[in-house]
Motif scaffolding. Sequence first.
Motif, PDB file in Angstrom:
ATOM      1  N   GLY A 208      40.664   8.926 -44.592  1.00  0.00           N
ATOM      2  CA  GLY A 208      41.912   8.178 -44.669  1.00  0.00           C
ATOM      3  C   GLY A 208      42.611   8.390 -45.998  1.00  0.00           C
ATOM      4  N   GLN A 209      41.842   8.375 -47.092  1.00  0.00           N
ATOM      5  CA  GLN A 209      42.437   8.588 -48.408  1.00  0.00           C
ATOM      6  C   GLN A 209      42.998   9.997 -48.516  1.00  0.00           C
ATOM      7  N   MET A 210      42.321  10.950 -47.894  1.00  0.00           N
ATOM      8  CA  MET A 210      42.826  12.321 -47.901  1.00  0.00           C
ATOM      9  C   MET A 210      44.174  12.405 -47.197  1.00  0.00           C
ATOM     10  N   VAL A 211      44.323  11.655 -46.105  1.00  0.00           N
ATOM     11  CA  VAL A 211      45.605  11.623 -45.402  1.00  0.00           C
ATOM     12  C   VAL A 211      46.689  11.028 -46.304  1.00  0.00           C
ATOM     13  N   VAL A 212      46.368   9.942 -46.994  1.00  0.00           N
ATOM     14  CA  VAL A 212      47.334   9.351 -47.933  1.00  0.00           C
ATOM     15  C   VAL A 212      47.753  10.379 -48.980  1.00  0.00           C
ATOM     16  N   ASP A 213      46.785  11.118 -49.497  1.00  0.00           N
ATOM     17  CA  ASP A 213      47.100  12.136 -50.502  1.00  0.00           C
ATOM     18  C   ASP A 213      48.027  13.209 -49.928  1.00  0.00           C
ATOM     19  N   LEU A 214      47.778  13.617 -48.687  1.00  0.00           N
ATOM     20  CA  LEU A 214      48.654  14.602 -48.054  1.00  0.00           C
ATOM     21  C   LEU A 214      50.076  14.055 -47.900  1.00  0.00           C
ATOM     22  N   LEU A 215      50.176  12.804 -47.473  1.00  0.00           N
ATOM     23  CA  LEU A 215      51.491  12.208 -47.255  1.00  0.00           C
ATOM     24  C   LEU A 215      52.253  12.020 -48.563  1.00  0.00           C
ATOM     25  N   ASN A 216      51.518  11.886 -49.662  1.00  0.00           N
ATOM     26  CA  ASN A 216      52.158  11.706 -50.961  1.00  0.00           C
ATOM     27  C   ASN A 216      52.419  13.026 -51.685  1.00  0.00           C
ATOM     28  N   MET A 217      52.020  14.141 -51.066  1.00  0.00           N
ATOM     29  CA  MET A 217      52.255  15.450 -51.668  1.00  0.00           C
ATOM     30  C   MET A 217      53.758  15.720 -51.762  1.00  0.00           C
ATOM     31  N   HIS A 218      54.180  16.397 -52.798  1.00  0.00           N
ATOM     32  CA  HIS A 218      55.594  16.748 -52.934  1.00  0.00           C
ATOM     33  C   HIS A 218      56.037  17.529 -51.699  1.00  0.00           C
ATOM     34  N   PRO A 219      57.240  17.236 -51.170  1.00  0.00           N
ATOM     35  CA  PRO A 219      57.705  17.890 -49.935  1.00  0.00           C
ATOM     36  C   PRO A 219      57.693  19.411 -49.976  1.00  0.00           C
ATOM     37  N   ARG A 220      57.752  19.994 -51.166  1.00  0.00           N
ATOM     38  CA  ARG A 220      57.787  21.455 -51.249  1.00  0.00           C
ATOM     39  C   ARG A 220      56.409  22.089 -51.044  1.00  0.00           C
ATOM     40  N   THR A 221      55.356  21.255 -51.027  1.00  0.00           N
ATOM     41  CA  THR A 221      53.987  21.780 -51.028  1.00  0.00           C
ATOM     42  C   THR A 221      53.228  21.324 -49.789  1.00  0.00           C
ATOM     43  N   LEU A 222      52.558  22.263 -49.115  1.00  0.00           N
ATOM     44  CA  LEU A 222      51.851  21.958 -47.878  1.00  0.00           C
ATOM     45  C   LEU A 222      50.427  22.510 -47.909  1.00  0.00           C
ATOM     46  N   PRO A 223      49.410  21.648 -48.091  1.00  0.00           N
ATOM     47  CA  PRO A 223      48.030  22.077 -47.895  1.00  0.00           C
ATOM     48  C   PRO A 223      47.774  22.161 -46.375  1.00  0.00           C
ATOM     49  N   SER A 224      47.824  23.340 -45.821  1.00  0.00           N
ATOM     50  CA  SER A 224      47.835  23.477 -44.366  1.00  0.00           C
ATOM     51  C   SER A 224      46.453  23.450 -43.732  1.00  0.00           C
ATOM     52  N   LYS A 225      45.416  23.763 -44.504  1.00  0.00           N
ATOM     53  CA  LYS A 225      44.050  23.747 -43.966  1.00  0.00           C
ATOM     54  C   LYS A 225      43.097  23.270 -45.049  1.00  0.00           C
ATOM     55  N   ILE A 226      42.389  22.180 -44.791  1.00  0.00           N
ATOM     56  CA  ILE A 226      41.551  21.564 -45.814  1.00  0.00           C
ATOM     57  C   ILE A 226      40.119  21.451 -45.321  1.00  0.00           C
ATOM     58  N   GLU A 227      39.195  22.076 -46.017  1.00  0.00           N
ATOM     59  CA  GLU A 227      37.777  21.912 -45.744  1.00  0.00           C
ATOM     60  C   GLU A 227      37.232  20.827 -46.666  1.00  0.00           C
ATOM     61  N   VAL A 228      36.429  19.922 -46.113  1.00  0.00           N
ATOM     62  CA  VAL A 228      35.852  18.850 -46.915  1.00  0.00           C
ATOM     63  C   VAL A 228      34.409  18.623 -46.468  1.00  0.00           C
ATOM     64  N   ARG A 229      33.536  18.460 -47.420  1.00  0.00           N
ATOM     65  CA  ARG A 229      32.109  18.328 -47.126  1.00  0.00           C
ATOM     66  C   ARG A 229      31.464  17.352 -48.099  1.00  0.00           C
ATOM     67  N   PRO A 230      30.292  16.827 -47.774  1.00  0.00           N
ATOM     68  CA  PRO A 230      29.603  15.950 -48.719  1.00  0.00           C
ATOM     69  C   PRO A 230      29.315  16.682 -50.025  1.00  0.00           C
ATOM     70  N   THR A 231      29.415  15.971 -51.132  1.00  0.00           N
ATOM     71  CA  THR A 231      29.159  16.579 -52.431  1.00  0.00           C
ATOM     72  C   THR A 231      27.716  17.055 -52.538  1.00  0.00           C
ATOM     73  N   ARG A 232      26.786  16.186 -52.107  1.00  0.00           N
ATOM     74  CA  ARG A 232      25.368  16.545 -52.182  1.00  0.00           C
ATOM     75  C   ARG A 232      24.714  16.236 -50.833  1.00  0.00           C
ATOM     76  N   PRO A 233      24.481  17.253 -50.014  1.00  0.00           N
ATOM     77  CA  PRO A 233      23.856  17.018 -48.701  1.00  0.00           C
ATOM     78  C   PRO A 233      22.482  16.383 -48.842  1.00  0.00           C
ATOM     79  N   ASP A 234      22.127  15.622 -47.824  1.00  0.00           N
ATOM     80  CA  ASP A 234      20.834  14.948 -47.795  1.00  0.00           C
ATOM     81  C   ASP A 234      19.713  15.971 -47.832  1.00  0.00           C
ATOM     82  N   LYS A 235      18.691  15.697 -48.617  1.00  0.00           N
ATOM     83  CA  LYS A 235      17.510  16.574 -48.702  1.00  0.00           C
ATOM     84  C   LYS A 235      16.418  15.992 -47.819  1.00  0.00           C
ATOM     85  N   LYS A 236      16.120  16.691 -46.742  1.00  0.00           N
ATOM     86  CA  LYS A 236      15.102  16.199 -45.824  1.00  0.00           C
ATOM     87  C   LYS A 236      13.773  16.918 -46.029  1.00  0.00           C
TER      88      LYS A 236
END
Length: 236
Positions: A208-236
């Motif tokens: 949700g926060q990422m969506v807010v950040d996209l909506l607040n991006m300057h109109p001239r700039t478009l992050p069209s594809k965003i990959e997002v992952r956990p900072t530190r994956p669980d160690k099993k």
Amino acid sequence: MSLENKVVYITGGTKGIGYGMAKVLLNAGMRVAISGRSLETAEKAAKELGDTSKVLGLASDVAKLADEQAAVSKILDTFGQLDVVLANAGVGNFAPIDEMTEDAWHQMINTNLNGVFHTLKASVEALKASKGYYITIASLAGTNFFANGAGYNASKFGVVGFTQAAMLDLRKYDIKVSTIMPGSVASHFNDHTPSESDAWKIQPEDIGQMVVDLLNMHPRTLPSKIEVRPTRPDKK
């Protein structure tokens, strides 16, 4: 864009990522419509979100264009505009391809891939009017294939390609189009019940926060594809 009183439609918004995004966007001042396949469930989730004057619960199966057209019509009748659409509804069925059933395959393609087309098809004229934003929630499975994931990979690779091509088609109308590709999220996806053991995962509110950040991006700039992952994956 200023988010105060802007209108967002979130498919699959009754739980998980969709519900988390709804909470964040409502807190940011937006009016929010959420849909699920059950009207009772959607209205219950809408009530739980809080201010009933700013939240609308809708029944829609994104696999059916007529359902999405009816949902968008109800949003316009209720709020008078539509500024942002989050195509989030999705399902996952995982099995080796030689064991996957035809029903399981078609459920994923109809919901995950056909659904994003239906949602955009139903909302595109409203987004032209508002110079709005269309965002699909894809997955890292849309670029990384894995065993037992042929059907899910096919649907999410399709979502990524669809979204990027739609971005090129629609930017001439000043409509922004992006896809968000999350890795592990603490959600109800695939009948999972989030718990404390999911604390290492991306939380729905983070998307949700990422969506807010996209909506607040300057109109001239478009992050069209965003990959997002956990900072530190669980160690099993």
